[in-house]
Scaffold this motif. Structure first.
Motif, PDB file in Angstrom:
ATOM      1  N   ASN A  86       0.827  -1.203   0.000  1.00 19.05           N
ATOM      2  CA  ASN A  86       0.000   0.000   0.000  1.00 19.05           C
ATOM      3  C   ASN A  86       0.863   1.255   0.000  1.00 19.05           C
ATOM      4  O   ASN A  86       0.595   2.203  -0.733  1.00 19.05           O
ATOM      5  N   GLU A  87       1.890   1.255   0.820  1.00 17.87           N
ATOM      6  CA  GLU A  87       2.785   2.415   0.871  1.00 17.87           C
ATOM      7  C   GLU A  87       3.506   2.595  -0.462  1.00 17.87           C
ATOM      8  O   GLU A  87       3.656   3.716  -0.948  1.00 17.87           O
ATOM      9  N   PHE A  88       3.939   1.514  -1.062  1.00 14.96           N
ATOM     10  CA  PHE A  88       4.654   1.580  -2.334  1.00 14.96           C
ATOM     11  C   PHE A  88       3.786   2.170  -3.444  1.00 14.96           C
ATOM     12  O   PHE A  88       4.234   2.989  -4.230  1.00 14.96           O
ATOM     13  N   TYR A  89       2.522   1.762  -3.499  1.00 11.69           N
ATOM     14  CA  TYR A  89       1.652   2.212  -4.569  1.00 11.69           C
ATOM     15  C   TYR A  89       1.021   3.580  -4.298  1.00 11.69           C
ATOM     16  O   TYR A  89       0.739   4.327  -5.231  1.00 11.69           O
ATOM     17  N   HIS A  90       0.773   3.921  -3.029  1.00 16.15           N
ATOM     18  CA  HIS A  90       0.090   5.172  -2.730  1.00 16.15           C
ATOM     19  C   HIS A  90       1.019   6.351  -2.471  1.00 16.15           C
ATOM     20  O   HIS A  90       0.592   7.498  -2.566  1.00 16.15           O
TER      21      HIS A  90
ATOM     22  N   TYR B  20       1.358   9.271  -5.056  1.00 14.27           N
ATOM     23  CA  TYR B  20       0.134  10.016  -5.352  1.00 14.27           C
ATOM     24  C   TYR B  20      -0.485  10.676  -4.128  1.00 14.27           C
ATOM     25  O   TYR B  20      -1.519  11.311  -4.229  1.00 14.27           O
ATOM     26  N   ARG B  21       0.131  10.520  -2.967  1.00 14.18           N
ATOM     27  CA  ARG B  21      -0.452  11.043  -1.731  1.00 14.18           C
ATOM     28  C   ARG B  21      -0.607  12.561  -1.774  1.00 14.18           C
ATOM     29  O   ARG B  21      -1.645  13.107  -1.418  1.00 14.18           O
ATOM     30  N   GLN B  22       0.403  13.274  -2.227  1.00 13.16           N
ATOM     31  CA  GLN B  22       0.339  14.737  -2.286  1.00 13.16           C
ATOM     32  C   GLN B  22      -0.688  15.185  -3.324  1.00 13.16           C
ATOM     33  O   GLN B  22      -1.456  16.126  -3.086  1.00 13.16           O
ATOM     34  N   THR B  23      -0.744  14.519  -4.449  1.00 11.11           N
ATOM     35  CA  THR B  23      -1.714  14.867  -5.489  1.00 11.11           C
ATOM     36  C   THR B  23      -3.140  14.642  -5.004  1.00 11.11           C
ATOM     37  O   THR B  23      -4.018  15.485  -5.219  1.00 11.11           O
ATOM     38  N   MET B  24      -3.371  13.532  -4.337  1.00  6.88           N
ATOM     39  CA  MET B  24      -4.711  13.245  -3.824  1.00  6.88           C
ATOM     40  C   MET B  24      -5.100  14.208  -2.706  1.00  6.88           C
ATOM     41  O   MET B  24      -6.246  14.630  -2.614  1.00  6.88           O
ATOM     42  N   ALA B  25      -4.152  14.599  -1.861  1.00  7.53           N
ATOM     43  CA  ALA B  25      -4.442  15.567  -0.797  1.00  7.53           C
ATOM     44  C   ALA B  25      -4.783  16.921  -1.397  1.00  7.53           C
ATOM     45  O   ALA B  25      -5.702  17.609  -0.932  1.00  7.53           O
ATOM     46  N   ARG B  26      -4.072  17.319  -2.441  1.00  2.00           N
ATOM     47  CA  ARG B  26      -4.362  18.590  -3.103  1.00  2.00           C
ATOM     48  C   ARG B  26      -5.731  18.557  -3.774  1.00  2.00           C
ATOM     49  O   ARG B  26      -6.502  19.524  -3.696  1.00  2.00           O
TER      50      ARG B  26
END
Length: 107
Positions: free
Chosen positions: A35-39, A42-48
């Protein structure tokens, strides 16, 4: 009955579970790593994107109060008290140094 017959009646699942190590903690660590490897990328993009969506929703909710005609004000009027706690953070992020409302004292 002798004691040797009782030991022969042991369930196969009991002997297997005692011999094999428990893989559940390992599997949980493995899936957490995947999960950490795949997410992570994109974490910053999804938060934005989530923040932009929340900003648009706040604008939609408080548009009538800001002087913008809002056709959905009937539906959003009852949500305003719930989101008033986040209003100060929102209007400073939108570039308004002071609260645009006279009746709301958030600043």
């Amino acid at each position: 009955m002798d004691d040797t017959n009782m030991s022969d009646n042991a369930k196969p699942s009991d002997t297997i579970s005692n011999d094999m190590p428990d893989i559940k903690p390992w599997w949980q660590r493995f899936t957490a790593g995947l999960n950490e490897f795949y997410h992570a990328p994109y974490r910053q993009t999804m938060a934005r994107a989530a923040r932009d969506e929340e900003d648009f929703f706040m604008l939609l909710m408080f548009a009538e109060s800001l002087g913008i005609d809002n056709p959905a004000s009937f539906y959003t009027l009852e949500l305003q008290p719930l989101f008033l706690e986040n209003f100060h953070e929102w209007h400073t992020r939108m570039g308004m140094d002071r609260c645009p409302f006279d009746h709301v004292g958030c600043c």
